[in-house]
Design a protein around this motif. Structure first.
Motif, PDB file in Angstrom:
ATOM      1  N   LEU A 222      -0.942   4.672   0.278  1.00 34.77           N
ATOM      2  CA  LEU A 222      -2.364   4.882   0.128  1.00 34.77           C
ATOM      3  C   LEU A 222      -3.140   5.121   1.270  1.00 34.77           C
ATOM      4  CD1 LEU A 222      -4.624   3.469  -2.847  1.00 34.77           C
ATOM      5  CD2 LEU A 222      -5.286   3.432  -0.531  1.00 34.77           C
ATOM      6  N   VAL A 223      -3.990   6.236   1.277  1.00 32.39           N
ATOM      7  CA  VAL A 223      -4.952   6.373   2.256  1.00 32.39           C
ATOM      8  C   VAL A 223      -6.335   6.181   1.637  1.00 32.39           C
ATOM      9  CG1 VAL A 223      -3.852   7.567   4.333  1.00 32.39           C
ATOM     10  CG2 VAL A 223      -4.853   8.880   2.689  1.00 32.39           C
ATOM     11  N   PRO A 224      -7.192   5.537   2.363  1.00 26.69           N
ATOM     12  CA  PRO A 224      -8.450   5.484   1.549  1.00 26.69           C
ATOM     13  C   PRO A 224      -9.603   5.882   2.389  1.00 26.69           C
ATOM     14  CG  PRO A 224      -8.188   3.378   2.897  1.00 26.69           C
ATOM     15  CD  PRO A 224      -7.109   4.171   3.120  1.00 26.69           C
ATOM     16  N   ASN A 225     -10.903   6.468   1.979  1.00 26.86           N
ATOM     17  CA  ASN A 225     -11.906   6.853   3.017  1.00 26.86           C
ATOM     18  C   ASN A 225     -12.440   5.402   3.216  1.00 26.86           C
ATOM     19  OD1 ASN A 225     -13.765   5.777   0.860  1.00 26.86           O
ATOM     20  ND2 ASN A 225     -14.852   7.569   0.788  1.00 26.86           N
ATOM     21  N   ASP A 226     -13.600   5.338   4.098  1.00 27.57           N
ATOM     22  CA  ASP A 226     -13.937   4.186   5.032  1.00 27.57           C
ATOM     23  C   ASP A 226     -14.869   3.243   4.174  1.00 27.57           C
ATOM     24  OD1 ASP A 226     -16.231   5.588   4.725  1.00 27.57           O
ATOM     25  OD2 ASP A 226     -16.648   5.634   6.991  1.00 27.57           O
ATOM     26  N   VAL A 227     -14.918   3.579   2.657  1.00 21.66           N
ATOM     27  CA  VAL A 227     -15.883   2.775   1.792  1.00 21.66           C
ATOM     28  C   VAL A 227     -14.808   1.510   1.291  1.00 21.66           C
ATOM     29  CG1 VAL A 227     -17.251   2.564  -0.229  1.00 21.66           C
ATOM     30  CG2 VAL A 227     -17.260   4.625   1.270  1.00 21.66           C
ATOM     31  N   PRO A 228     -15.113   0.251   1.454  1.00 22.56           N
ATOM     32  CA  PRO A 228     -14.132  -0.807   0.989  1.00 22.56           C
ATOM     33  C   PRO A 228     -14.072  -0.659  -0.375  1.00 22.56           C
ATOM     34  CG  PRO A 228     -15.568  -1.513   2.905  1.00 22.56           C
ATOM     35  CD  PRO A 228     -16.051  -0.291   2.406  1.00 22.56           C
ATOM     36  N   GLY A 229     -13.313  -1.346  -1.194  1.00 23.41           N
ATOM     37  CA  GLY A 229     -13.193  -1.596  -2.417  1.00 23.41           C
ATOM     38  C   GLY A 229     -11.883  -1.829  -3.168  1.00 23.41           C
ATOM     39  N   LEU A 230     -10.560  -2.017  -2.318  1.00 23.33           N
ATOM     40  CA  LEU A 230      -9.377  -2.548  -2.730  1.00 23.33           C
ATOM     41  C   LEU A 230      -9.377  -3.980  -2.760  1.00 23.33           C
ATOM     42  CD1 LEU A 230      -6.740  -1.777  -3.801  1.00 23.33           C
ATOM     43  CD2 LEU A 230      -5.889  -1.403  -1.375  1.00 23.33           C
ATOM     44  N   ASN A 246      -7.134   4.877  10.305  1.00 24.96           N
ATOM     45  CA  ASN A 246      -5.849   5.362  10.376  1.00 24.96           C
ATOM     46  C   ASN A 246      -4.650   4.506   9.921  1.00 24.96           C
ATOM     47  OD1 ASN A 246      -7.019   7.442  12.044  1.00 24.96           O
ATOM     48  ND2 ASN A 246      -6.982   6.276  13.571  1.00 24.96           N
ATOM     49  N   ALA A 247      -4.890   3.498   9.047  1.00 25.51           N
ATOM     50  CA  ALA A 247      -3.873   3.000   8.586  1.00 25.51           C
ATOM     51  C   ALA A 247      -3.381   3.472   7.010  1.00 25.51           C
ATOM     52  CB  ALA A 247      -4.177   1.429   8.249  1.00 25.51           C
ATOM     53  N   ILE A 248      -2.150   3.424   6.702  1.00 29.81           N
ATOM     54  CA  ILE A 248      -1.761   3.611   5.487  1.00 29.81           C
ATOM     55  C   ILE A 248      -1.597   2.258   4.631  1.00 29.81           C
ATOM     56  CG2 ILE A 248       0.336   4.891   3.923  1.00 29.81           C
ATOM     57  CD1 ILE A 248       0.478   6.725   6.041  1.00 29.81           C
ATOM     58  N   ILE A 249      -2.005   2.041   3.502  1.00 28.90           N
ATOM     59  CA  ILE A 249      -1.847   0.908   2.903  1.00 28.90           C
ATOM     60  C   ILE A 249      -0.581   0.950   1.994  1.00 28.90           C
ATOM     61  CG2 ILE A 249      -2.919  -0.730   1.142  1.00 28.90           C
ATOM     62  CD1 ILE A 249      -5.488   0.450   2.083  1.00 28.90           C
ATOM     63  N   ILE A 250       0.158   0.146   1.882  1.00 33.53           N
ATOM     64  CA  ILE A 250       1.689   0.241   1.327  1.00 33.53           C
ATOM     65  C   ILE A 250       1.497  -1.063   0.173  1.00 33.53           C
ATOM     66  CG2 ILE A 250       4.046  -0.018   1.277  1.00 33.53           C
ATOM     67  CD1 ILE A 250       2.825   1.992   3.403  1.00 33.53           C
ATOM     68  N   HIS A 251       1.530  -0.484  -1.135  1.00 34.06           N
ATOM     69  CA  HIS A 251       1.864  -1.508  -2.207  1.00 34.06           C
ATOM     70  C   HIS A 251       3.445  -1.510  -2.723  1.00 34.06           C
ATOM     71  CE1 HIS A 251      -2.144   0.289  -2.468  1.00 34.06           C
ATOM     72  NE2 HIS A 251      -2.562  -0.351  -3.546  1.00 34.06           N
ATOM     73  N   ILE A 252       3.622  -2.609  -3.152  1.00 34.99           N
ATOM     74  CA  ILE A 252       4.894  -2.875  -3.500  1.00 34.99           C
ATOM     75  C   ILE A 252       4.625  -2.719  -5.167  1.00 34.99           C
ATOM     76  CG2 ILE A 252       7.022  -4.845  -3.962  1.00 34.99           C
ATOM     77  CD1 ILE A 252       6.910  -3.670  -1.103  1.00 34.99           C
ATOM     78  N   GLY A 253       5.442  -1.940  -5.721  1.00 29.76           N
ATOM     79  CA  GLY A 253       5.479  -1.492  -7.101  1.00 29.76           C
ATOM     80  C   GLY A 253       6.361  -2.308  -8.015  1.00 29.76           C
ATOM     81  N   ASP A 254       6.153  -2.095  -9.194  1.00 32.67           N
ATOM     82  CA  ASP A 254       7.193  -2.725 -10.370  1.00 32.67           C
ATOM     83  C   ASP A 254       8.672  -2.730 -10.185  1.00 32.67           C
ATOM     84  OD1 ASP A 254       4.927  -3.434 -11.668  1.00 32.67           O
ATOM     85  OD2 ASP A 254       5.129  -2.214 -13.059  1.00 32.67           O
ATOM     86  N   GLN A 255       9.085  -1.371  -9.463  1.00 33.24           N
ATOM     87  CA  GLN A 255      10.404  -1.285  -9.304  1.00 33.24           C
ATOM     88  C   GLN A 255      11.141  -1.753  -8.192  1.00 33.24           C
ATOM     89  OE1 GLN A 255      11.559   0.539 -12.369  1.00 33.24           O
ATOM     90  NE2 GLN A 255       9.282   0.562 -12.491  1.00 33.24           N
ATOM     91  N   ILE A 256      10.491  -2.106  -7.326  1.00 31.83           N
ATOM     92  CA  ILE A 256      10.919  -2.988  -6.142  1.00 31.83           C
ATOM     93  C   ILE A 256      10.873  -4.429  -6.729  1.00 31.83           C
ATOM     94  CG2 ILE A 256      10.496  -3.803  -3.701  1.00 31.83           C
ATOM     95  CD1 ILE A 256      10.061  -0.818  -2.815  1.00 31.83           C
ATOM     96  N   GLU A 257      10.088  -4.902  -7.222  1.00 34.88           N
ATOM     97  CA  GLU A 257      10.076  -6.224  -7.704  1.00 34.88           C
ATOM     98  C   GLU A 257      11.396  -6.351  -8.645  1.00 34.88           C
ATOM     99  OE1 GLU A 257       6.546  -7.991  -9.330  1.00 34.88           O
ATOM    100  OE2 GLU A 257       7.681  -9.141 -10.793  1.00 34.88           O
ATOM    101  N   ILE A 258      11.684  -5.441  -9.648  1.00 38.88           N
ATOM    102  CA  ILE A 258      12.811  -5.473 -10.336  1.00 38.88           C
ATOM    103  C   ILE A 258      13.882  -5.426  -9.331  1.00 38.88           C
ATOM    104  CG2 ILE A 258      14.281  -4.331 -12.180  1.00 38.88           C
ATOM    105  CD1 ILE A 258      11.423  -3.366 -13.125  1.00 38.88           C
ATOM    106  N   MET A 259      14.081  -4.545  -8.627  1.00 37.10           N
ATOM    107  CA  MET A 259      15.382  -4.359  -7.929  1.00 37.10           C
ATOM    108  C   MET A 259      15.799  -5.425  -6.905  1.00 37.10           C
ATOM    109  SD  MET A 259      14.985  -0.241  -7.201  1.00 37.10           S
ATOM    110  CE  MET A 259      16.506   0.110  -6.332  1.00 37.10           C
ATOM    111  N   SER A 260      14.619  -6.266  -6.405  1.00 34.56           N
ATOM    112  CA  SER A 260      14.728  -7.267  -5.504  1.00 34.56           C
ATOM    113  C   SER A 260      15.055  -8.605  -6.304  1.00 34.56           C
ATOM    114  CB  SER A 260      13.725  -7.346  -4.678  1.00 34.56           C
ATOM    115  OG  SER A 260      12.516  -8.024  -5.370  1.00 34.56           O
ATOM    116  N   ASN A 261      14.710  -8.614  -7.471  1.00 34.08           N
ATOM    117  CA  ASN A 261      15.215  -9.531  -8.593  1.00 34.08           C
ATOM    118  C   ASN A 261      14.154 -10.493  -8.373  1.00 34.08           C
ATOM    119  OD1 ASN A 261      16.304 -10.666 -10.901  1.00 34.08           O
ATOM    120  ND2 ASN A 261      17.874 -12.254  -9.494  1.00 34.08           N
ATOM    121  N   GLY A 262      12.852  -9.875  -7.994  1.00 35.98           N
ATOM    122  CA  GLY A 262      11.699 -10.860  -7.884  1.00 35.98           C
ATOM    123  C   GLY A 262      11.397 -11.545  -6.580  1.00 35.98           C
ATOM    124  N   LYS A 263      12.359 -11.040  -5.404  1.00 34.04           N
ATOM    125  CA  LYS A 263      11.872 -11.598  -4.081  1.00 34.04           C
ATOM    126  C   LYS A 263      10.674 -11.122  -3.706  1.00 34.04           C
ATOM    127  CE  LYS A 263      14.976 -12.191  -0.122  1.00 34.04           C
ATOM    128  NZ  LYS A 263      16.009 -11.671   0.726  1.00 34.04           N
TER     129      LYS A 263
END
Ligand code: AKG
Ligand code: FE2
Length: 327
Positions: A222-230, A246-263
């Motif tokens: 995700l890229v946001p504009n400069d208004v905080p809110g997340l 200039n950062a990209i925000i990376i969210h771990i989603g449900d499928q990686i939680e599942i594949m990693s078996n909750g790690k």
């Protein structure tokens, strides 16, 4: 009628006190989500930092990711221009019943609240950007005219970042570098772009842009504009995520939680709105193709650490999640 032009907030947007951001946000100046430099450190350290962030929080920001900043600015400009079009122009792209792609809003009077359900203060558009076979240009704005070219260019760069992150995440889970991407669907992984548009809100202490959720993707970039809110939830407390230029925000989603078996944990997150400024964000959800089966990696589900998630087709997972049916 456009609710966001009103000076009083209708009751459908007022959340119960125990959830309201004005009451539940922790203001801890010492809290920072990890900011990880993808370029200037050796791979071993990078993998370790990604492992820590993904297991402890499920969210991190990356800098020096390789996407030119002027391209990100163009992406932001064309997206903003689309949302500033008259309502009837945006509604030409309205979602059809049952479809994910298209424009939607909760900020028009005609949009009646479902019984007892509170609304977010936002509009959005979804369209797939990758792979080319999944792209349906009817959902891509034709105004401004450069929207398509800019989004195609952004998709190419984002794909490279996605591949890099899959590799580091794979290594960080103790897998071979190609295994995680393959497990999510390899070259068929779908990139679903969204734009969230959060206009100013008269009572940002009572409302949400997007209420608390985890993403059902494998991961979200995700890229946001400069208004905080997340905001993210950690140990049952809600913290603000800083805006990092200039950062990209990376969210771990449900499928990686599942594949990693909750790690790794899919991050629980939500967005707040501002009284004066419009917040806009550009998440891209990286998800398995709908018929692809996702379950814990056999290497991560052992006798000592048995599988805690079922294996199922992504479309079945999505159906259960959207209809609030237990997985
Ligand atoms: O606007 C943001 O920062 C997050 C939006 C979000 O969580 C979503 O669209 O799934
Ligand atoms: Fe989200």
């Amino acid at each position: 009628m456009d609710i966001s032009k009103e000076t009083i907030i209708p009751s459908d947007y007022i959340w119960p006190e125990n959830e309201q951001p004005g009451i539940t946000t922790v203001h801890d100046p010492g809290f920072r989500v990890p900011v990880i430099d993808l370029e200037n450190q050796d791979e071993e350290r990078l993998v370790k930092l990604i492992a820590e962030a993904s297991s402890e929080i499920g969210l991190f920001q990356v800098i020096n990711h390789g996407i030119p900043s002027d391209l990100v600015e163009k992406l932001q400009r064309v997206g903003k221009e689309f949302f500033e079009l008259p309502q009837h122009e945006k509604e030409k792209y309205s979602k059809l019943p049952g479809s994910v792609e298209g424009y939607g809003t909760t900020l028009q009077k005609e949009d009646e609240a479902k019984q007892g359900l509170k609304k977010g203060w936002s509009s959005h558009i979804f369209h797939k950007i990758w792979p080319p076979s999944a792209v349906d240009l009817t959902f891509w704005p034709k105004t401004p005219s450069s929207y398509r070219e800019v989004n195609e260019e952004y998709s190419k760069y984002l794909k490279i970042v996605g591949d890099k992150l899959f590799k580091y995440l794979s290594l960080s889970l103790g897998l071979e570098e190609h295994e995680l991407k393959k497990g999510v669907g390899g070259d068929d992984i779908e990139y679903l772009a969204k734009i969230n548009y959060y206009p100013p809100c008269p009572r940002p202490d009572l409302a949400f842009g997007v209420p608390a959720h985890t993403d059902m993707s494998a991961m979200t970039l995700l890229v946001p504009n400069d208004v905080p809110g997340l905001q993210i939830s950690k140990d049952d407390r809600w913290y603000n995520v800083d805006y990092v230029p200039n950062a990209i925000i990376i969210h771990i989603g449900d499928q990686i939680e599942i594949m990693s078996n909750g790690k790794y944990k899919a991050v629980l997150h939500r967005t707040t709105v501002s009284k004066e400024r419009t917040r806009i964000s550009w998440p891209v959800f990286l998800s398995p193709p709908s018929e692809h089966i996702v379950g814990p990696f056999s290497k991560l589900a052992t006798n000592e650490n048995p599988a805690i998630y079922k294996s199922k087709k992504f479309c079945d997972y999505a159906y259960c999640k959207l209809n609030k049916i237990p997985q």
